[in-house]
Write a protein that holds these residues in place. Structure first.
Motif, PDB file in Angstrom:
ATOM      1  N   PHE A 120      -6.902 -10.344   6.730  1.00 22.93           N
ATOM      2  CA  PHE A 120      -6.580 -10.065   5.281  1.00 22.93           C
ATOM      3  C   PHE A 120      -7.646  -9.672   4.469  1.00 22.93           C
ATOM      4  O   PHE A 120      -7.557  -8.749   3.548  1.00 22.93           O
ATOM      5  CB  PHE A 120      -5.640 -11.164   5.034  1.00 22.93           C
ATOM      6  CG  PHE A 120      -4.528 -11.438   5.899  1.00 22.93           C
ATOM      7  CD1 PHE A 120      -3.359 -10.894   5.871  1.00 22.93           C
ATOM      8  CD2 PHE A 120      -4.860 -12.631   6.880  1.00 22.93           C
ATOM      9  CE1 PHE A 120      -2.205 -11.335   6.892  1.00 22.93           C
ATOM     10  CE2 PHE A 120      -3.752 -12.691   7.742  1.00 22.93           C
ATOM     11  CZ  PHE A 120      -2.652 -12.126   7.729  1.00 22.93           C
ATOM     12  N   THR A 121      -8.934 -10.550   4.568  1.00 23.16           N
ATOM     13  CA  THR A 121      -9.697 -10.602   3.614  1.00 23.16           C
ATOM     14  C   THR A 121     -10.595  -9.394   4.025  1.00 23.16           C
ATOM     15  O   THR A 121     -11.400  -8.886   2.982  1.00 23.16           O
ATOM     16  CB  THR A 121     -10.652 -11.783   3.674  1.00 23.16           C
ATOM     17  OG1 THR A 121     -11.274 -11.809   4.661  1.00 23.16           O
ATOM     18  CG2 THR A 121      -9.907 -12.849   3.209  1.00 23.16           C
ATOM     19  N   ALA A 122     -10.693  -8.798   4.997  1.00 15.26           N
ATOM     20  CA  ALA A 122     -11.551  -7.477   5.469  1.00 15.26           C
ATOM     21  C   ALA A 122     -10.429  -6.337   5.798  1.00 15.26           C
ATOM     22  O   ALA A 122     -10.964  -5.489   6.447  1.00 15.26           O
ATOM     23  CB  ALA A 122     -12.371  -7.784   6.624  1.00 15.26           C
ATOM     24  N   ALA A 123      -9.107  -6.336   5.228  1.00 14.39           N
ATOM     25  CA  ALA A 123      -8.112  -5.240   5.676  1.00 14.39           C
ATOM     26  C   ALA A 123      -8.703  -3.965   5.046  1.00 14.39           C
ATOM     27  O   ALA A 123      -9.220  -3.910   4.070  1.00 14.39           O
ATOM     28  CB  ALA A 123      -7.108  -5.615   5.278  1.00 14.39           C
ATOM     29  N   THR A 141     -12.331  -2.972  -0.205  1.00 13.16           N
ATOM     30  CA  THR A 141     -12.041  -2.036  -1.377  1.00 13.16           C
ATOM     31  C   THR A 141     -13.054  -2.500  -2.586  1.00 13.16           C
ATOM     32  O   THR A 141     -13.588  -1.527  -3.472  1.00 13.16           O
ATOM     33  CB  THR A 141     -10.643  -2.670  -2.183  1.00 13.16           C
ATOM     34  OG1 THR A 141     -10.420  -4.021  -2.122  1.00 13.16           O
ATOM     35  CG2 THR A 141      -9.748  -2.279  -1.096  1.00 13.16           C
ATOM     36  N   GLU A 142     -13.642  -3.715  -2.315  1.00 11.70           N
ATOM     37  CA  GLU A 142     -14.774  -4.314  -3.358  1.00 11.70           C
ATOM     38  C   GLU A 142     -16.074  -3.380  -3.242  1.00 11.70           C
ATOM     39  O   GLU A 142     -16.622  -2.866  -4.037  1.00 11.70           O
ATOM     40  CB  GLU A 142     -15.013  -5.629  -3.397  1.00 11.70           C
ATOM     41  CG  GLU A 142     -13.750  -6.423  -3.819  1.00 11.70           C
ATOM     42  CD  GLU A 142     -13.625  -6.509  -5.312  1.00 11.70           C
ATOM     43  OE1 GLU A 142     -14.488  -6.491  -5.991  1.00 11.70           O
ATOM     44  OE2 GLU A 142     -12.482  -5.760  -5.822  1.00 11.70           O
ATOM     45  N   TRP A 143     -16.438  -3.182  -1.863  1.00 11.41           N
ATOM     46  CA  TRP A 143     -17.681  -2.493  -1.473  1.00 11.41           C
ATOM     47  C   TRP A 143     -17.705  -1.225  -1.005  1.00 11.41           C
ATOM     48  O   TRP A 143     -18.736  -0.603  -0.565  1.00 11.41           O
ATOM     49  CB  TRP A 143     -18.457  -3.563  -0.819  1.00 11.41           C
ATOM     50  CG  TRP A 143     -18.701  -4.781  -1.303  1.00 11.41           C
ATOM     51  CD1 TRP A 143     -18.920  -5.230  -2.494  1.00 11.41           C
ATOM     52  CD2 TRP A 143     -19.009  -6.209  -0.481  1.00 11.41           C
ATOM     53  NE1 TRP A 143     -18.982  -6.426  -2.695  1.00 11.41           N
ATOM     54  CE2 TRP A 143     -19.184  -7.160  -1.337  1.00 11.41           C
ATOM     55  CE3 TRP A 143     -18.863  -6.435   0.848  1.00 11.41           C
ATOM     56  CZ2 TRP A 143     -18.893  -8.462  -1.070  1.00 11.41           C
ATOM     57  CZ3 TRP A 143     -18.990  -7.849   1.334  1.00 11.41           C
ATOM     58  CH2 TRP A 143     -19.155  -8.541   0.475  1.00 11.41           C
ATOM     59  N   ASP A 144     -16.450  -0.508  -0.849  1.00  9.29           N
ATOM     60  CA  ASP A 144     -16.000   0.883  -0.379  1.00  9.29           C
ATOM     61  C   ASP A 144     -16.476   0.805   0.949  1.00  9.29           C
ATOM     62  O   ASP A 144     -17.420   1.693   1.491  1.00  9.29           O
ATOM     63  CB  ASP A 144     -16.757   1.641  -1.271  1.00  9.29           C
ATOM     64  CG  ASP A 144     -15.974   2.232  -2.688  1.00  9.29           C
ATOM     65  OD1 ASP A 144     -14.851   1.638  -2.638  1.00  9.29           O
ATOM     66  OD2 ASP A 144     -16.727   2.215  -3.781  1.00  9.29           O
TER      67      ASP A 144
END
Length: 458
Positions: A54-57, A147-150
Motif C-alpha cells: 500500500f505505501t509503495a503501490a 507518487t511522492e518521488w515519481d
C-alpha cells in the motif's frame, strides 16, 4: 508432532524430561501465555512487510501534458474537446493498446481526431519521455512513495531499491534483536539442562509450575530430582559442544548447508510474493483479505497432512503447489482477473504453512545442544533472501513475467530439495551431536526389535 520412542535406555532418557514437564504442567497457563506472546510479536512485525503493498503501490499514471493538465492553456480548439479526445492526441498507445505510461507526443496529433477506431501507430521521433512529470490515479491509493518521488518509468528500479533498504533494516534488526531477546525471554528448561546448566533449568521448571498453578509440584521439584531424572543428559552435557561442530561433522554440515539453501529459497519466494501483490490483482485490499482468510483454512488442513504424510511429502506438496499457483497467476491473461486472483490467493495462503513446515523440520533435524545456534546460522544465511527479493523485480524491465518465474521456480526447487534430508516424522529428537551423526540408526533398529513404543505429542 508425535514422537515414537522405543523402550530401552534411550526411551527412558527421553522420557525423563517429559516426566518433569508433566509435573509442572505440559500444557497450561504458561504455555498459553508464551504462545499468545509470540503471536503478538508476529502480529507487530508482519504488517510492516505487507504494508509495502500500500505505501509503495504504483497507481495508474500517464505523462503530464499542458493541453490536458494546465488550466492556463487557452487553446480554443482544446477547450471544445472531450477528455478522451485530448488523451487521443496527447498520449500514444503501448504494445497492449493501452495509454502509454511513460511517453507522450512531442506535439498534439490533431489528425488522430479524424480517424475512426483505435489510435494509429506513430514513429519513434513523434514521442518523448515524460519531461514534465506524471499524473496519477488517486482513486484507490493515498499518496505513496511512488507518487511522492515519481518512482516510475526510468526511475521504477528505485522502487525496488527502497524496498531493498527496508529489507536490509529488517535483516540487521533480526540479528540485533536475536541477541537482545536473551535478556527477557525464558529459555527452554530442557536446553538449559542438556547444556550443563541444571540450576537455571530447575529455576525455569519451578517458574512454569508456579504459573500453571501447580505449586506443590514446584516445591517437590529439587535439584536431586532433576539430576536423577536426567542423569544421562547431564553426563553427556559435560562435553560442551562448540558452534564449530555445526560444520566439522559431515551430517550436520550437510544439513546446515541444505537447510540454509532451502531457507534462502523460501524467504526470497515468500517476500517476493508478499510485497508485490499489486502485480497479480487490481484490488490489493481484497486480495490481502482473501489470502489471510484462506491461510487459516490451509493451515488447519496442513496440520493433519503433516502428521499423516510426514515432513518431506508435505513440504514437497505444498511448496510445489505454491510455485505452480504463482506461475499460473502470472501467465493467465489480464482479462481473466477472477482466475488470477484465485491463483494469487492460493499462492499467498500457502506461504504461512510452508514457513511452519520448514521451521518444524529444521528443529527436528538439529540436536538440542546446538539447536539455537544452528537455527541462528540458518536464519542468517537464509534471510539474505529478504533483500534480494525486491531486487529481482528489477528484471521486469526485460520481461514482466521474469521475476515471477523466479519466485515460482524457487518455491518448486525448495520442495524438491527436501528429499536430500531425512524424514523426521515419528522419530525422537536428537539430543546430542552423536545422535545426529548416527542419524538415529540405533533408535530405528531398536524400534524394529521392540514393538512396544510410546507416543508423545510435541
Amino acid at each position: 508432532m508425535y514422537h515414537l520412542y522405543p523402550i530401552g535406555d534411550s526411551y527412558l532418557a527421553s522420557m525423563a524430561f517429559q516426566e518433569l514437564l508433566n509435573q509442572v504442567g505440559s500444557l497450561g497457563r504458561f504455555q498459553i501465555i508464551q504462545l499468545t506472546f509470540f503471536i503478538f510479536l508476529n502480529g507487530l512485525m508482519t504488517p510492516h512487510i505487507l504494508i509495502e503493498n500500500f505505501t509503495a503501490a504504483i497507481p495508474s499514471h500517464r505523462c503530464w501534458v499542458p493541453i490536458l493538465d494546465n488550466d492556463t492553456v487557452s487553446d480554443n480548439d482544446s477547450r471544445t474537446l472531450s477528455q478522451d479526445d485530448l488523451l487521443r492526441i496527447s498520449i500514444p498507445l503501448d504494445s497492449n493498446l493501452r495509454l502509454d505510461k511513460c511517453h507522450s507526443f512531442i506535439q498534439p496529433q490533431w489528425h488522430l481526431l479524424h480517424l475512426n477506431g483505435t489510435f494509429s501507430s506513430v514513429t519513434e521521433p513523434d514521442t518523448e519521455p515524460c519531461v514534465d512529470g506524471w499524473v496519477y490515479d488517486r482513486s484507490n491509493f493515498f499518496p505513496t512513495t511512488v507518487t511522492e518521488w515519481d518512482l516510475v518509468c526510468e526511475s521504477q528500479a528505485l522502487n525496488s531499491v527502497s524496498k531493498f533498504s527496508f529489507m536490509i533494516g529488517l535483516f540487521i534488526g533480526g540479528i540485533i534483536c536475536g541477541h537482545l531477546s536473551d535478556r527477557w525471554l525464558s529459555e527452554s528448561a530442557r536446553w538449559l539442562i542438556v547444556t550443563n546448566k541444571p540450576q537455571k533449568g530447575l529455576k525455569e521448571l519451578r517458574k512454569v509450575a508456579h504459573i500453571n498453578g501447580m505449586k506443590n509440584s514446584g516445591d517437590t521439584l529439587t535439584m536431586e530430582v532433576v539430576r536423577t531424572s536426567m542423569k544421562k543428559e547431564l553426563e553427556a552435557a559435560k562435553t560442551k559442544p562448540s558452534p564449530r561442530d555445526l560444520l566439522h561433522t559431515p551430517i550436520l554440515r550437510k544439513r546446515i548447508c541444505l537447510l540454509s539453501f532451502m531457507k534462502f529459497l523460501l524467504t526470497l519466494s515468500i517476500i517476493g510474493l508478499s510485497i508485490h501483490l499489486q502485480h497479480l490483482g487490481i484490488n490489493v485490499i481484497l486480495l490481502q483479505f482473501l489470502i489471510s482468510a484462506v491461510s487459516i483454512l490451509i493451515s488447519v488442513v496442513g496440520h493433519f497432512v503433516l502428521n499423516h504424510m510426514g515432513r518431506r511429502i508435505t513440504h514437497l506438496a505444498f511448496m510445489s503447489l505454491r510455485g505452480l499457483f504463482i506461475l499460473t497467476a502470472v501467465f493467465v491473461p489480464q482479462e481473466m482477473q477472477p482466475l488470477r486472483i484465485i491463483m494469487a490467493t492460493l499462492a499467498g495462503a500457502h506461504s504461512s504453512l510452508c514457513s511452519a513446515v520448514t521451521c518444524l523440520h529444521t528443529n527436528e533435524l538439529l540436536p538440542t545442544t546446538l539447536r539455537a545456534t544452528g537455527t541462528g546460522v540458518i536464519g542468517m544465511f537464509g534471510n539474505s533472501g529478504l533483500f534480494l527479493a525486491p531486487l529481482l523485480m528489477m528484471l521486469a524491465t526485460y520481461s514482466t513475467n521474469l521475476p515471477w518465474i523466479f519466485y515460482g521456480g524457487f518455491s518448486i526447487l525448495n520442495g524438491l530439495t527436501v528429499f536430500l534430508l531425512p524424514e523426521t516424522k515419528d522419530q525422537p529428537l536428537p539430543e546430542s551431536i552423536l545422535d545426529a551423526e548416527n542419524d538415529w540408526k540405533e533408535s530405528r533398529q531398536s524400534k524394529k526389535e521392540d514393538p512396544i513404543i510410546k507416543v508423545t505429542r510435541f
